[in-house]
Design a protein around this motif. Structure first.
Motif, PDB file in Angstrom:
ATOM      1  N   ARG A   7       5.520   7.396  -7.767  1.00 21.92           N
ATOM      2  CA  ARG A   7       5.057   8.827  -7.507  1.00 21.92           C
ATOM      3  C   ARG A   7       4.990   9.314  -6.092  1.00 21.92           C
ATOM      4  NH1 ARG A   7      -1.315  10.115  -7.700  1.00 21.92           N
ATOM      5  NH2 ARG A   7      -1.430   8.120  -6.830  1.00 21.92           N
ATOM      6  N   ARG A   8       4.939   8.281  -5.143  1.00 23.91           N
ATOM      7  CA  ARG A   8       5.199   8.452  -3.739  1.00 23.91           C
ATOM      8  C   ARG A   8       6.673   8.746  -3.664  1.00 23.91           C
ATOM      9  NH1 ARG A   8       2.445  10.551  -0.698  1.00 23.91           N
ATOM     10  NH2 ARG A   8       0.798   9.151  -0.807  1.00 23.91           N
ATOM     11  N   HIS A  40       0.791  -1.158   0.001  1.00 23.31           N
ATOM     12  CA  HIS A  40       0.074  -0.109  -0.030  1.00 23.31           C
ATOM     13  C   HIS A  40       0.894   1.202   0.111  1.00 23.31           C
ATOM     14  CE1 HIS A  40      -3.440  -2.390   0.915  1.00 23.31           C
ATOM     15  NE2 HIS A  40      -2.545  -3.132   1.804  1.00 23.31           N
ATOM     16  N   ALA A  41       1.535   1.497  -1.042  1.00 25.80           N
ATOM     17  CA  ALA A  41       2.507   2.474  -1.055  1.00 25.80           C
ATOM     18  C   ALA A  41       1.863   4.041  -0.819  1.00 25.80           C
ATOM     19  CB  ALA A  41       2.942   2.738  -2.617  1.00 25.80           C
ATOM     20  N   LEU A  42       0.620   4.114  -1.150  1.00 22.64           N
ATOM     21  CA  LEU A  42       0.019   5.565  -0.908  1.00 22.64           C
ATOM     22  C   LEU A  42      -0.229   5.834   0.301  1.00 22.64           C
ATOM     23  CD1 LEU A  42      -2.168   5.700  -4.290  1.00 22.64           C
ATOM     24  CD2 LEU A  42       0.128   6.874  -3.900  1.00 22.64           C
ATOM     25  N   ALA A  67       3.479  -0.029  -9.391  1.00 24.38           N
ATOM     26  CA  ALA A  67       5.030   0.257  -9.410  1.00 24.38           C
ATOM     27  C   ALA A  67       4.884   1.890  -9.683  1.00 24.38           C
ATOM     28  CB  ALA A  67       5.812  -0.228 -10.645  1.00 24.38           C
ATOM     29  N   PHE A  68       3.743   2.310 -10.433  1.00 21.51           N
ATOM     30  CA  PHE A  68       3.619   3.798 -10.695  1.00 21.51           C
ATOM     31  C   PHE A  68       3.387   4.481  -9.466  1.00 21.51           C
ATOM     32  CE2 PHE A  68       0.972   7.462 -11.813  1.00 21.51           C
ATOM     33  CZ  PHE A  68       1.943   8.055 -12.492  1.00 21.51           C
ATOM     34  N   ASP A  69       2.546   3.732  -8.350  1.00 28.07           N
ATOM     35  CA  ASP A  69       2.234   4.440  -7.076  1.00 28.07           C
ATOM     36  C   ASP A  69       3.390   4.661  -6.181  1.00 28.07           C
ATOM     37  OD1 ASP A  69      -0.556   4.682  -7.668  1.00 28.07           O
ATOM     38  OD2 ASP A  69      -1.004   2.905  -6.535  1.00 28.07           O
ATOM     39  N   CYS A 113      20.131   3.412  -8.971  1.00 28.25           N
ATOM     40  CA  CYS A 113      19.543   2.947 -10.356  1.00 28.25           C
ATOM     41  C   CYS A 113      18.824   1.493 -10.176  1.00 28.25           C
ATOM     42  CB  CYS A 113      20.348   3.076 -11.482  1.00 28.25           C
ATOM     43  SG  CYS A 113      20.771   4.697 -12.182  1.00 28.25           S
ATOM     44  N   PHE A 114      19.680   0.706  -9.678  1.00 29.11           N
ATOM     45  CA  PHE A 114      19.096  -0.717  -9.396  1.00 29.11           C
ATOM     46  C   PHE A 114      17.987  -0.790  -8.814  1.00 29.11           C
ATOM     47  CE2 PHE A 114      19.097  -5.122  -7.898  1.00 29.11           C
ATOM     48  CZ  PHE A 114      19.014  -5.642  -9.082  1.00 29.11           C
ATOM     49  N   CYS A 115      17.985   0.056  -7.464  1.00 32.10           N
ATOM     50  CA  CYS A 115      16.979  -0.042  -6.524  1.00 32.10           C
ATOM     51  C   CYS A 115      15.560   0.664  -7.108  1.00 32.10           C
ATOM     52  CB  CYS A 115      17.212   0.887  -5.186  1.00 32.10           C
ATOM     53  SG  CYS A 115      18.631  -0.042  -4.243  1.00 32.10           S
ATOM     54  N   LEU A 116      15.943   1.700  -7.705  1.00 35.02           N
ATOM     55  CA  LEU A 116      14.642   2.123  -8.671  1.00 35.02           C
ATOM     56  C   LEU A 116      14.030   1.005  -9.547  1.00 35.02           C
ATOM     57  CD1 LEU A 116      16.045   5.873  -8.924  1.00 35.02           C
ATOM     58  CD2 LEU A 116      13.947   5.045  -7.735  1.00 35.02           C
ATOM     59  N   SER A 117      14.967   0.485 -10.190  1.00 39.85           N
ATOM     60  CA  SER A 117      14.378  -0.560 -11.186  1.00 39.85           C
ATOM     61  C   SER A 117      14.010  -1.840 -10.473  1.00 39.85           C
ATOM     62  CB  SER A 117      15.423  -1.166 -12.006  1.00 39.85           C
ATOM     63  OG  SER A 117      16.507  -1.711 -11.401  1.00 39.85           O
ATOM     64  N   LEU A 118      14.217  -2.073  -9.260  1.00 40.85           N
ATOM     65  CA  LEU A 118      13.627  -3.200  -8.501  1.00 40.85           C
ATOM     66  C   LEU A 118      12.285  -2.827  -7.997  1.00 40.85           C
ATOM     67  CD1 LEU A 118      16.408  -4.473  -5.944  1.00 40.85           C
ATOM     68  CD2 LEU A 118      15.328  -5.797  -7.553  1.00 40.85           C
ATOM     69  N   VAL A 119      11.850  -1.672  -7.946  1.00 44.65           N
ATOM     70  CA  VAL A 119      10.521  -1.063  -7.655  1.00 44.65           C
ATOM     71  C   VAL A 119       9.668  -1.994  -8.664  1.00 44.65           C
ATOM     72  CG1 VAL A 119       8.820   0.697  -7.833  1.00 44.65           C
ATOM     73  CG2 VAL A 119      11.023   1.033  -6.581  1.00 44.65           C
ATOM     74  N   ILE A 120       9.683  -2.105  -9.887  1.00 46.50           N
ATOM     75  CA  ILE A 120       9.162  -2.684 -10.997  1.00 46.50           C
ATOM     76  C   ILE A 120       9.014  -4.036 -10.724  1.00 46.50           C
ATOM     77  CG2 ILE A 120       8.683  -3.113 -13.351  1.00 46.50           C
ATOM     78  CD1 ILE A 120       9.841  -0.819 -14.122  1.00 46.50           C
TER      79      ILE A 120
END
Lengths: 371, 488
Positions: free
Chosen positions: B398-399, B221-223, B393-395, B377-384
Motif C-alpha cells: 500500500r505504501r 513499521h511500513a506506514l 506485506a499488504f501495508d 518483479c523479484f524485489c516486489l515479491s521479496l516484500v512477502i
C-alpha cells in the motif's frame, strides 16, 4: 559466478603472507595511532578529560598539580574553582583538578592513575576518594562491569586487567578484542570522523552526546550533576534506588582483596613517584550513613586503621560535612551544596596539604591508633 | 560461530595450520570431523549429537539398501530414510506452524483454542543437511553412487562445517570422492580461497548488514515512512538478502578451498538475469537444481501437457517457499514465484509467434529492460518474503503504490512521542553501497580487472586484500547480524 583468478603457487604464498602482514600491521598501526594521537576518539571519557587537563596545565606551565581522583561523587561534588586557595610565597598557584569518573573504584583509580602518569601528568598531590560500597567488587558497582561499560581499554591497561580480573574471561576477551581489532571496535567513531552520513541518526546522536558528556564545563574539571532531583517523589525514588544498590553493599561491608591490593598499589606508586597522597571519605546523607551497621562501622574502622598503619597518609573524614537537604540522592550532592563543600574542603584539606601543614584532627578519620 | 566473527577467524586459522601440518590424510579427515562437530556444538551440543545420530541412521540404511536383494526392500529402506529425515525436519521446523495454523482455522470457525506451541529449538541448517542426506539416499537407491562404507567419511560429508549450516547443498557424488583424494597444501587454492573468503566477508559486512539499516526499520513499521523510503527499503532488502547469502556461500567456498575441498557455486549474478526462469537458474543454484532433480522431475517435470508442467512448477515453487521457513508469507512467496514462472513460460510462447517483439526484447536495450523488469518483479515479491505476515506485506504494498499520509502526518505529536520512529540512515549510504554492488557486478561480468590484478606484485595484492578486509570491518554496522539463511 565470481570472477576470481589463479596465480602461481609461489605468488599465492607471497600474497597470503602479505595479506596477513597487511591486516596485522594496519590494525596495530591504527591501535597505536589512536592511543598516541587520537585518544579522545578511542576513549572519549578519558581522552577529553586528559586534553582538558593538559590545556589547563599549559595555561600555567610551572604550576604544581593537585589531582583529585574518584567516582561520580567526586566528579559532581568537588568544584576546585570554588576553593579559595592562597598561593605559596615564591611559587605559582597550584592547579587543583577534579578527575572524577563515574563508578571509579580502587582498581579503576589505579588504572587511570597509571594512564595519567604514562601520559606525562605528574601531580604533586593526589587526593583519592574511598567509599565502602566500592570495595566489595560486587553488585551494581562491580568494577569489571564498570570497565566494560565505561572504559575503552588501552594496550597499557592489559597487564593490570590481567592481574586484577584474571578470572573474568569476558572482560579480558573484550579488552583484547578492542586492542587487537580497533577498526571493528571503534568503527562508529571513525565513521563519525570521516563519513558521518554512513551512520544512523540515532548512532550519530549517541556519539555526539557521549562526547558532550565528557567535556567538562568547569576549568577545574567539575561537572554539574545532570540529574538534580527536587521533588519529594523523585527523592523517594532515589532513596529506593540507593536502598537497592548501596545498602546491600554496606550490610556487611566487604573488602575484596583485589580492591585492597589496588589501593595499596596506588599508594605505593604515589610513594615511589614522591606524590603526596591523601584519602577522603566524601559526604553522605544521614539515611545512607544509617545503612551502616555497627559491624560495618567496625569493618571500615579496622580496615582504615590497618591501611594507615601501612601507608601513613592522611585519611579525611568528610562524611558529615553536608546537610541532607544538599543531597540529590543517596550518594550525590546537589549542585547547590557543592560550592560550600568545596570551599570548606579547600580551606581545611587542600590548603594545608599544599602548604605541607598537618590537617586538623577534626578533619581526619578518627581511628583507634590516633585516639 | 559466525563466519564473519573474530572467534571463527581464530578458530579457522588454528585449524588450517594444524590441518596442513598433519602428514596423514586420514588424520586430516578425523580433524575436520572433530572441528565440524565443535563448530556446530558451539550453538547446541545436544543438537550436534542428534545430527550425528541421524547421520548414523542414514549410513546404516544406505548400506542396508545396497545389500537388499529385492527392489521392494530397497524401496522400503529409502522410505524409512525419507521418513526419518523428513520427520525430523517436520518435527523441528514445521510442527508449530501446522499446529498454530490449524488452531487459527478452528478459532475462525468459532471453536476454542486447542493447541499450544511446542517448545522446540530449530536446529540451525536442518533444511540444508536434510536435503543432503536425501540426495545421498536417493542417489544410492537409483544406483548413481555406491553406499559409503566408511562412517567417518560419510559423517564428514554431512558435517563439513563450511556447508553445514547454510549450504551450498552438496551432492554426495561430488563430495565423497574428494574426501578420499590425497591432498597437499596448495598455495594456488589457498590464494583462491582467500579471495572467495574476503569477497564474501565484504558482501556480508559492508553491503548486506549495511543495507539492513535501510530495510529493517521500514519493514517493521511500513506506514511510518514515506513512499520513497519504502521503495529504497525494498531495494535495500533485495541487496541485503543477496549479499548476505551469496556472501555466506563465498566464505563457505573459500574456507573449503583452503582445506582442499571444492563446493559448488551457488550464485551467478542473479540480479543480471533477464527473466525469472533464468533468475532461478542463477539464484541459490544448489537448491534450484536439487528441487529440479528430486522434486520437479519426479513429479513429471515438463514432459507432460502444459497444464501438468504448470502444476509441477507451482507445487515445486510453493514447497520451495515452505522450505525457506515455516510461515505463510514464505508459502505465499513460493506460490508467487511459481506463478511468475508460469507467466514467463506463457509470455515466452506468445513472443515466439511475434518475431519483431521477440527481436526487440533480445536487443541490448530490450535486454536491459528485461533485466530491470525481472529485478523489480523479484524485489516486489521479496516484500512477502521479508514481511512477518500478509497484513504487514499488504501495508508495504500500500505504501509502495500509494502516497498515503504517514503516521507522523496523521497522529498528533503527543502520541508520536510514545512511539518514537526508528529512522534509517541518510540515503547517501544506500546509494554508495548500491553503487559499490553495481560496480562489483559490472566488473565481475566483464572481467576487465583480472589482467591488471594479475600484474600487481604480491605485496600490493596482499595489501589490497588487507584494505578490503579493513573496509569490511569499518563499514560493518555495529555487531554482525546472523546470516538470514541460518533460520532456514
Amino acid at each position: 559466478m565470481p570472477n576470481l583468478f589463479l596465480t602461481s603457487a609461489s605468488k599465492g604464498k607471497r600474497v597470503a603472507l602479505w595479506t596477513l602482514i597487511g591486516i596485522v600491521a594496519s590494525q596495530l598501526a591504527l591501535s597505536i595511532y589512536l592511543d598516541q594521537r587520537r585518544l579522545e576518539t578511542r576513549d572519549p571519557l578519558y581522552g577529553h578529560r586528559l586534553n582538558h587537563l593538559r590545556q589547563r596545565l599549559a595555561e600555567s606551565p610551572h604550576s604544581p598539580l593537585f589531582l583529585i581522583l574518584g567516582s561520580s561523587r567526586v566528579k559532581y561534588s568537588i568544584r576546585p574553582d570554588a576553593m579559595k586557595l592562597q598561593g605559596l610565597a615564591n611559587s605559582p598557584q597550584p592547579i587543583v583538578y577534579n578527575f572524577g569518573i563515574n563508578g571509579l573504584g580502587t582498581i579503576r583509580a589505579l588504572m587511570h592513575f597509571r594512564r595519567l602518569l604514562a601520559d606525562g601528568i605528574q601531580p604533586q598531590w593526589l587526593l583519592v576518594e574511598i567509599w565502602p560500597p566500592l570495595w566489595a567488587e560486587a553488585g551494581f558497582f562491580r568494577e569489571a562491569r564498570m570497565v566494560q561499560s565505561e572504559d575503552d581499554l588501552h594496550w597499557r591497561d592489559l597487564l593490570l586487567l590481567c592481574r586484577y580480573f584474571r578470572n573474568d574471561r569476558a572482560l579480558l576477551h573484550l579488552a583484547l578484542q578492542k586492542c587487537l581489532t580497533p577498526l571493528r571496535s571503534y568503527r562508529d567513531v571513525l565513521l563519525a570522523l570521516s563519513v558521518e552520513s554512513l551512520l544512523s541518526p540515532e548512532k550519530l546522536r549517541e556519539i555526539k552526546q557521549k562526547v558532550q558528556d565528557t567535556l567538562p564545563t568547569d576549568r577545574g574539571g567539575w561537572f554539574p550533576l545532570p540529574w538534580e532531583l527536587t521533588t519529594p517523589e523523585e527523592k523517594h525514588k532515589a532513596w529506593l534506588d540507593g536502598d537497592e544498590k548501596i545498602k546491600p553493599l554496606l550490610q556487611p561491608v566487604r573488602i575484596d582483596p583485589r580492591s585492597d591490593a589496588a589501593l595499596r598499589e596506588l599508594l605505593s606508586e604515589c610513594r615511589q613517584h614522591h606524590i603526596k597522597a591523601a584519602l577522603i571519605l566524601l559526604p553522605e546523607p544521614s539515611w545512607t550513613r544509617g545503612w551502616y551497621t555497627t559491624e560495618s562501622h567496625a569493618v571500615v574502622r579496622t580496615y582504615l586503621t590497618r591501611l594507615y598503619h601501612d601507608y601513613p597518609v592522611p585519611i579525611v573524614d568528610a562524611r558529615t560535612w553536608v546537610a541532607d537537604d544538599d543531597f540529590s540522592d543517596s550518594s550525590h550532592m546537589a549542585t547547590k551544596g557543592v560550592s560550600a563543600f568545596s570551599e570548606r574542603l579547600g580551606r581545611e584539606v587542600v590548603q594545608p596539604l599544599i602548604e605541607g601543614r598537618p590537617l586538623q584532627p577534626h578533619v581526619l578519620f578518627a581511628d583507634e591508633e590516633r585516639k | 560461530m559466525l563466519f564473519c566473527s573474530i572467534s571463527f577467524m581464530v578458530f579457522f586459522v588454528v585449524l588450517l595450520c594444524i590441518y596442513w601440518a598433519l602428514p596423514w590424510q586420514r588424520a586430516r579427515v578425523w580433524l575436520l570431523v572433530a572441528a565440524s562437530f565443535y563448530f556446530y556444538a558451539t550453538w547446541n551440543k545436544w543438537l550436534a549429537v542428534l545430527l550425528c545420530i541421524s547421520t548414523f541412521v542414514d549410513y546404516l540404511l544406505a548400506l542396508g539398501m545396497e545389500k537388499a536383494s529385492t527392489a521392494r526392500k530397497r524401496k522400503l529402506f529409502l522410505c524409512m530414510s525419507l521418513f526419518a529425515n523428513l520427520g525430523l525436519l517436520c518435527y523441528f521446523k514445521y510442527t508449530n506452524f501446522f499446529l498454530l495454523s490449524l488452531d487459527e482455522i478452528l478459532i475462525a470457525m468459532g471453536a476454542p483454542s486447542w493447541f499450544r506451541s511446542l517448545r522446540v529449538i530449530i536446529p540451525i541448517g536442518i533444511s540444508f543437511y536434510t536435503f543432503e542426506a536425501i540426495n545421498y539416499m536417493v542417489d544410492v537407491y537409483q544406483g548413481r553412487i555406491r553406499a559409503e562404507r566408511n562412517f567417518v567419511d560419510f559423517l564428514l560429508f554431512i558435517l563439513f562445517f563450511p556447508h553445514l549450516v547454510s549450504g551450498p547443498i552438496v551432492r554426495a557424488r561430488d563430495f565423497l570422492p574428494q574426501i578420499k583424494r590425497p591432498k597437499h597444501c596448495d598455495w594456488v587454492r589457498l590464494h583462491l580461497g582467500l579471495q572467495y573468503f574476503l569477497m564474501g566477508l565484504f558482501k556480508k559486512l559492508a553491503i548486506a548488514d549495511r543495507m539492513a539499516l535501510f530495510a529493517d526499520p521500514v519493514f517493521d513499521h511500513a506506514l511510518d515512512h514515506p513512499t520513497s523510503t519504502v521503495w529504497i527499503a525494498m531495494f535495500a532488502y533485495a541487496m541485503q538478502v543477496y549479499c548476505d547469502f551469496s556472501g555466506y556461500t563465498d566464505m563457505a567456498i573459500g574456507t573449503a578451498h583452503m582445506l582442499g575441498y571444492k563446493l559448488a557455486e551457488n550464485f551467478n549474478m542473479p540480479y543480471l538475469a533477464a527473466n525469472i526462469s533464468e533468475f532461478w537458474n542463477r539464484w541459490h543454484i544448489s537448491l534450484s537444481s536439487w528441487l529440479r532433480d528430486y522434486l520437479f522431475i519426479p513429479l513429471g517435470g515438463s514432459r507432460g501437457s502444459e497444464w501438468k508442467t504448470r502444476r509441477n512448477l507451482l507445487i515445486t515453487m510453493t514447497l520451495c517457499g515452505l522450505w525457506h521457513g515455516a510461515a505463510w508469507p514464505f508459502v505465499g512467496f513460493g506460490f508467487l514465484q511459481g506463478w511468475l514462472l508460469i507467466l514467463h513460460r506463457a509470455f515466452h510462447r506468445w513472443c515466439r509467434s511475434r518475431p519483431r517483439l521477440d527481436a526487440a526484447l533480445r536487443s541490448q536495450l530490450g535486454t536491459a529492460f528485461r533485466i530491470a523488469f525481472t529485478f523489480v518483479c523479484f524485489c516486489l515479491s521479496l516484500v512477502i518474503f521479508r514481511s512477518s505476515s500478509f497484513s504487514s506485506a499488504f501495508d508495504m504494498y500500500r505504501r509502495l503504490l500509494t502516497a498515503a499520509p504517514t503516521v507522523e502526518q496523521v497522529l498528533p505529536d503527543s502520541l508520536l512521542v510514545l512511539a518514537p520512529k526508528v529512522e534509517p540512515p541518510p540515503v547517501f549510504g544506500f546509494w554508495l553501497t548500491a553503487g559499490i554492488m553495481l560496480a562489483g557486478h559490472l566488473l565481475g561480468r566483464s572481467g576487465i580487472w583480472i589482467r591488471p590484478a594479475l600484474r600487481l606484485p604480491a605485496p600490493m595484492l596482499g595489501f589490497s586484500y588487507a584494505v578490503l578486509f579493513g573496509l569490511a570491518l569499518l563499514l560493518e554496522p555495529q555487531g554482525a547480524k546472523p546470516f538470514i539463511y541460518f533460520q532456514f
